[in-house]
Enzyme design. Structure first.
Site, PDB file in Angstrom:
ATOM      1  N   HIS A 451       0.829  -1.201   0.000  1.00 15.53           N
ATOM      2  CA  HIS A 451       0.000   0.000   0.000  1.00 15.53           C
ATOM      3  C   HIS A 451       0.867   1.256   0.000  1.00 15.53           C
ATOM      4  O   HIS A 451       0.699   2.160  -0.813  1.00 15.53           O
ATOM      5  CB  HIS A 451      -0.909  -0.046   1.240  1.00 15.53           C
ATOM      6  CG  HIS A 451      -1.829   1.117   1.346  1.00 15.53           C
ATOM      7  ND1 HIS A 451      -1.535   2.219   2.112  1.00 15.53           N
ATOM      8  CD2 HIS A 451      -3.017   1.368   0.764  1.00 15.53           C
ATOM      9  CE1 HIS A 451      -2.517   3.087   2.002  1.00 15.53           C
ATOM     10  NE2 HIS A 451      -3.436   2.599   1.200  1.00 15.53           N
ATOM     11  N   CYS A 828      -0.579  -1.840 -18.546  1.00 14.23           N
ATOM     12  CA  CYS A 828      -0.752  -0.885 -17.453  1.00 14.23           C
ATOM     13  C   CYS A 828      -0.145  -1.365 -16.142  1.00 14.23           C
ATOM     14  O   CYS A 828      -0.477  -0.854 -15.087  1.00 14.23           O
ATOM     15  CB  CYS A 828      -2.229  -0.537 -17.269  1.00 14.23           C
ATOM     16  SG  CYS A 828      -3.230  -1.911 -16.703  1.00 14.23           S
TER      17      CYS A 828
END
Lengths: 882, 882
Positions: A451, A828
């Site tokens: 994260h 991506c």
């Protein structure tokens, strides 16, 4: 007559390094450019091979004598090794060949007694070592004895008689050790020196050494014989090295050093403090020794002129190695100007400006990753580093600030105008606000896709994660290093996210620099590249950064990040914890306007460009609170017992979240969520398109697909919602629906999937994880070992695994376009910012790559290079259909 | 002359169901076999199509009249629908066609007055409903009124005059409602009845209904017209159904029912209690009504003879639907004998014995999964089920026992001779001993590959996992169901691991039965099959079970399970927590003799057969204690603070263990572990091979490979250790080294990997997880929804995903054998026990499959079927090389 075996430096046309060595080529080119290169001749590799076989004497033809004679009467000669590539090394040069007892008086006349005896002594010593294998220490002992005897400080202070004595002693030592007197003929000295250098080149240890530098087994040698520019004498004499570009910035600027009364080595060996080149430099350094400019006022201009000529002729920025002989400046060699990563950009554009290279050459001259140095604040390379912790380089750049252990403190410090480094075990969505306020982030756990890492990269925030050698002492509120140093709250530390290091204190920094050269290079890259560069951007803020970096659109908008905002995370959690579809819908109804507003802002920023929006992807438990306190808060907000929250969170937790209930699996099992998102997208597009001429064309992307029916189900609902919104708002909307190819199965079943899709966007992070069966976060622990041991050639999360993952990309691309020739293909994953991976995408016929905004310049340059390189070769890994 | 549109039942040669319907085919075949089938004719589907178009009258040609006339004077007719497949349903039959006022006296003469009037009434009612759409309730009201008026119990007790009155009333009702009098011609009745049945077949609701049973849209109808065998009359009359095999066991045995004075429906509708077939059955049931045998002593023998003829002629066990008309037995139809899964085996082998079918047909006749019923104790299908919880059917079979919440209690109960059901949130390695002592296992969490599931399958222990609708109340020590029922410690429950259900109490069970029929079928399977069946066996105990099921070797021995034993888990943990390589080696040195002893025992059991041993695979944290208490115990044993254990366990924990540091990644980063295992294997092989003539050839398997270099590194060390052991023990050992292909990348890079490998064993559990990006344990939550919604055609963890995972298998097989034509190919995932997946492996040219020992019989049968089916078709999914 000349043979191919040797040639005059000034007669060479189109020399090549394999024949004459890199230095030989440089000298010949500089001579051809009219630079004052001392005359001499190049002995080709083929000639050296013959010397190795038969000895130099056997091949010392009359032509050779003629050429040498043509260099002038009583000249001294240098003999240098010239391997094909400079970095292969080679034996030391032998200088001043040709001094004999007979020639000594003439030399004394030319350079003075002290100089002449010194040069003679050095010749005997060097020749003795190279040709006869004598021990240089024996000669140095003679010097030391004299210094002691005369009670002076150093050799330079010896009286003239001592120099004389030293030559006598050296000649005696030589005769004694070698068994023969020192040869008293230049020709003889040269022949033996040639033999010696060739012999040394072919020695076992030299072989091993140069192979370790990448030389092939049969690497050959060329030799260079040149008239000595003495650097020692009665007038202004000496040796030096001048650079004409600034090493850090690449900007023009003359610098360097000059040693009066010195030859090549002395100047470079640094036994004496060198003088500076310009008067200004001497002044600012407050040096006593006169600068070259003061000794020889024309020299700086001459050096700059030579620099311009060399750069033009050799197509790069070179420093000039020179010797001044009685006020005359001779160019001995050109050496590539050293340069920081950042300087390469300025130098390349300046070379184009002066017409030394083409724009295409400039684009190829800059390593795309070097742009990181331009884009982020960095620790000054010359600053001392007090490294106290190591982790993964999760987000580049460096930041100094005060240690803080909570997002609240970071916000507070920021409000007080103080820089904060947010230190956490791991970050979670609750920390995002704090991260926005922090100058840098440090976590003890987590990998490159944790994260903290993902968010920091998005924010362009320096970040080090997984610093396992630091311990967080929660009680003492301090970081403790392995060697027991402790940094309490408020202590000043620096995170270097480029290197993955934590430093004590505040080292000097250099600011990011997006100067004219950078912009110029980027504009050339955009003209050349044939593959689009989009940005991964989740928030309006990201989108603004992306637009600032002139991307071609957004290739990945991860909608989940929108839900982490303080004002909506609790609504999101209510949605997740809803007991009934009705409750869930009601929470979603409250999320709809928030998400729509986000898209309105995002679309307004990106108008005129495509925006790919990924429907909700992460497993829902990621949105739930982690800490006990936050669970209590949520329970209170929802008016349920905290045990309900805990139990629900537990029941949502997964063994392998990466392979769990996420992506389209959420869309299938809880279709209300995607319904809401589709509606938010279409309503936002309707609003923005009504306001603006430049329309936005949303591209809706379904994540983690593994079967065509998943797409059919979602597509049917999305199409229906689009129709509803168009009817409600009386507008026409165009949109595209595509899939994220991130499971191996999606790649294999590309034919089924291409039918209902406008585009495939390859999520190579997940695809790599699944193809290898390797979680990026968990691999951190052993990836370094794996790469170092050569088990993996490279970390496949950094550079696309062309052989495995790449084959899946090619399979999917080919099968998809078989069914749907207009299928748009993009990438991506994090590889979207990796030059090698971009090159692969170009060859594979992709339409675009998408990367984090701060990587976009790197990708744009890499894309341009891919185009330029693909004009030369197009070797894709071949799939033989087997 | 006959046309293709209709044909006499007794004239048909080689009938087909598409033309005449399944029942038409059966009747024609039975007629040809000489069975007493009432005469009649078959109306082809084409004829019915014409009826649908033009009405039956338009096509009622004279030939038809002639045939009907040929059936005899004044016969009554039945008209039955005959769809292509029986399960498609169809309109009800119309019986007794041809009764008219005029014919009534003759009928009375034949069957008596009550019988004749009853038949007439039923005809008017049935015909009225079918042809004119009258409401049968109106007719039943007439009957009810008479019953009431005469104050009797039921229709059967009505006096004769009432029957007369009912016919009159029915004729009046018919005329009133239909607008026309009841037709007084058999021909007219038949024509309208044909129209009615065809019309009904083509009705919307009939269409929808049969399509829900799998009928195609254009499913057509045939009709059968037959002379009625009345079943009502003066002599022994009635209708019945007799079965000649026992439904549960498949063993021979006459049973069935017979209803005197009844026709088809009555007998089947069960309005009256039927009589039994044999005197013995009546006696044991203490029934008052005489059995058929008592009424008609020859009937049982006749039925048995008919059964034999039918079974022979139709190639399966059929029951006989019959009518007795004045003592004459007519066969109306043959119906497939119902049979439990278990009975199919006995029936199939018995059919072979009597020459009705071939061995090959018998092999194809038994659904391999049905063998589960033979292999495990099951809940009696006829027992009432008090289901109180639902989970996943993790390991088949059922077990009853007392609820226990700890392994210790399970051991204690077992010692007292009491069966225990071990109930846990999840199991962990510490529970293994308790599982050995338990009769069944129930967990609240976990999926099909959870620890509990894997271990239970290995032990053949009934097991339900992931029973999320049960709550474990740890304080009260009880299981609580969703509706609030509570089962405390010691309560009796039953786990049904075949269905995935938890039952209250102790339902009746049926024992496993590996009788002669089972063994016979297995021996035929082994003769036919061309693909090996190995077992996944981790312990000597597993190996003994496997050998008992006649496997061809061990295809997967998971060495980690050896470390979970009580006496070695602590040593294993010391190894894992070791701070230095030295400490680790010392712990490994203590593990070596234990592991070697295991292999000695395993090899001794399996001697003469190959044994594939997988080197350590799971992430090391799986071996660490989970509970606080156990951590304390370990800390004490290792003499370190418990915080050290906790911290170390935390540092080893992983985000996605499935994709973490496991498999060969352990072998590369901690090579000492594999070194120890290789040494244990080779030393054990040396010991066993010295003792026995039948040699063991160990196959060493490297797990989770994704790059060829991983194999090279491990192979070099293993080969070296083999050489050491051979030198030390002065023996020659042969062994094979291969890889487990379980990452997509390994499949794609099969060419590189085949070079150094003797075999590829496909670990399709992991390969499926990675190809789909789907963890099996986490998928449990939504897989049922996914399959039910048709998003996935099947659960890819149950049946191999041929299109995705299958393509990777084919790619790997082909590429691997290109490089190494002798490469042995096997499959060792759970799919190894799945028939469809085995079929795939056969077509793909695999050498063997490996499954849990208890699945081996299923796999052997499926393998035989694969061979038989592949003779017919060989359609592998085609890889077009794109």
């Amino acid at each position: 007559m000349m043979t191919a075996d040797f040639i005059r430096i000034h007669d060479v046309i189109d020399p090549d390094a394999a024949t004459y060595g890199a230095r030989g080529v440089r000298l010949a080119r500089m001579a051809a450019l009219g630079l004052p290169v001392p005359r001499g001749l190049l002995l080709a590799r083929s000639f050296c091979d013959k010397i190795a076989r038969d000895g130099a004497a056997a091949h010392f033809a009359t032509e050779l004598d003629d050429i040498l004679a043509g260099l002038g009467d009583e000249v001294l000669l240098s003999l240098r090794a010239a391997p094909e590539k400079g970095e292969w090394g080679g034996p030391e040069a032998l200088l001043n060949i040709g001094i004999t007892n007979e020639r000594l008086p003439a030399l004394i006349e030319r350079v003075g007694e002290a100089g002449a005896y010194t040069l003679y002594f050095r010749l005997i010593e060097g020749y003795g070592a190279a040709v006869e294998g004598l021990d240089p220490d024996d000669f140095e002992t003679l010097v030391a004895d004299q210094v002691k005897y005369h009670a002076v400080k150093s050799e330079g202070d010896l009286p003239l008689e001592a120099h004389k004595t030293l030559v006598e002693e050296a000649l005696a030592l030589y005769a004694d050790e070698a068994g023969d007197p020192f040869p008293q003929s230049q020709r003889e000295q040269l022949i033996h020196a040639m033999d010696a250098l060739v012999r040394s080149w072919n020695g076992v240890s030299a072989r091993i050494l140069r192979q370790s530098y990448g030389a092939p087994e049969d690497a050959g040698l060329a030799l260079i014989v040149q008239r000595m520019a003495l650097g020692v004498g009665q007038g202004v004499c000496g040796a030096g090295l001048a650079h004409m570009v600034d090493e850090r910035s690449g900007a023009p600027g003359l610098s360097g050093r000059f040693l009066p009364q010195a030859q090549g080595y002395d100047a470079l060996m640094g036994l004496r403090t060198p003088h500076l080149i310009t008067a200004a430099a001497r002044e600012s350094a407050r040096q006593s020794g006169l600068s070259l400019e003061e000794l020889l006022p024309d020299a700086p201009r001459a050096l700059e002129a030579h620099y311009a000529t060399i750069s033009h002729g050799l197509g790069d920025a070179y420093g000039v190695e020179f010797t001044v002989e009685n006020g005359a400046l001779w160019v001995l060699d050109a050496v590539l100007s050293p340069r920081s990563a950042r300087a390469t950009v300025r130098i390349a554009t300046d070379l184009v400006r002066i017409g030394a290279i083409t724009r295409e050459q400039a684009l190829l001259r800059v390593e795309p990753r070097a742009l990181i140095e331009n884009l982020h604040r960095q620790i000054d390379p010359s600053a001392p580093r007090d490294v106290c912790g190591h982790g993964l380089p999760a987000s580049p750049g460096a930041a100094t600030g005060r240690v803080t252990f909570s997002p609240e403190e970071a916000i507070q410090l920021d409000a007080q105008g103080e820089a904060a480094i947010l230190v956490r075990i791991e970050t979670s969505p609750e920390d995002i606000r704090g991260m926005h306020s922090a100058s840098g982030v440090l976590t003890v756990r987590g990998g490159m896709t944790s994260h903290a890492a993902v968010i920091a990269r998005g924010l362009g925030l320096p970040c080090v994660v997984g610093a396992g050698d630091l311990r967080l002492d929660q009680k003492a509120r301090a970081i403790v290093t392995q060697d027991g140093r402790s940094f309490s709250e408020g202590a000043i530390i620096t995170v270097d996210g480029t290197r993955g290091e934590v430093l004590a204190g505040a080292p000097d920094m250099i600011a990011p620099e997006l100067d004219g050269a950078f912009e110029l290079l980027m504009s050339w890259a955009d003209q050349v590249r044939e593959i689009g560069v989009r940005a991964n951007a989740d928030t309006p803020q990201d989108a603004r950064v992306a637009r600032g970096f002139a991307v071609d659109g957004i290739g990945l908008c991860r909608t989940e990040h929108m839900f982490f905002h303080e004002d909506r995370i609790n609504t999101m959690r209510e949605m997740i914890l809803a007991d009934t579809v009705g409750d869930r819908r009601s929470a979603l109804d409250r999320l709809l306007p928030m998400q729509r507003d986000d898209f309105v802002e995002l679309f307004s920023i990106m108008r005129g460009l495509p925006v790919t929006i990924r429907l909700l992807d992460p497993p829902l438990h990621e949105f739930l609170p982690h800490g006990r306190d936050e669970m209590h808060d949520l329970a209170e907000a929802m008016d349920v017992p905290v045990t309900t929250i805990i139990e629900r969170a537990k029941s949502l937790s997964e063994f392998n979240p990466m392979l769990g209930k996420r992506g389209v699996r959420l869309g299938i099992t809880m279709p209300e969520i995607y319904d809401m998102q589709a509606r938010a997208i279409f309503e936002a597009a309707a609003i923005v398109n009504t306001r603006n001429l430049e329309q936005v064309e949303p591209e809706i992307m379904i994540p983690l697909v593994s079967a065509a029916r998943e797409v059919d189900v979602v597509k049917a609902r999305v199409d229906e919602i689009a129709a509803q919104v168009m009817a409600e708002r009386e507008v026409r909307l165009t949109y595209r629906l595509g899939i994220m190819v991130e499971t191996p199965r999606a790649a294999l079943r590309a034919r089924d999937l291409a039918e209902g899709s406008h585009f495939f966007s390859f999520g190579t992070n997940d695809l790599t994880q699944m193809t290898y069966g390797l979680s990026r976060d968990d691999a951190g622990r052993f990836m370094r070992d794996y790469v170092n041991q050569g088990v993996f050639a490279e970390d496949p999360f950094h550079s696309l695994d062309v052989e495995g993952v790449g084959e899946l990309l090619l399979i999917a691309a080919r099968r998809g376009r078989q069914i749907n020739p207009d299928l748009m293909l993009g990438l991506c994953g994090e590889h979207g910012g990796d030059p090698n991976s971009i090159h692969f995408c170009k060859l594979a016929g992709f339409d675009y790559v998408s990367c984090s905004p701060y990587r976009a310049p790197i990708a744009r340059l890499a894309a341009a290079q891919a185009t330029l390189l693909s004009r030369e070769h197009t070797d894709l890994p071949q799939d033989d259909g087997a």
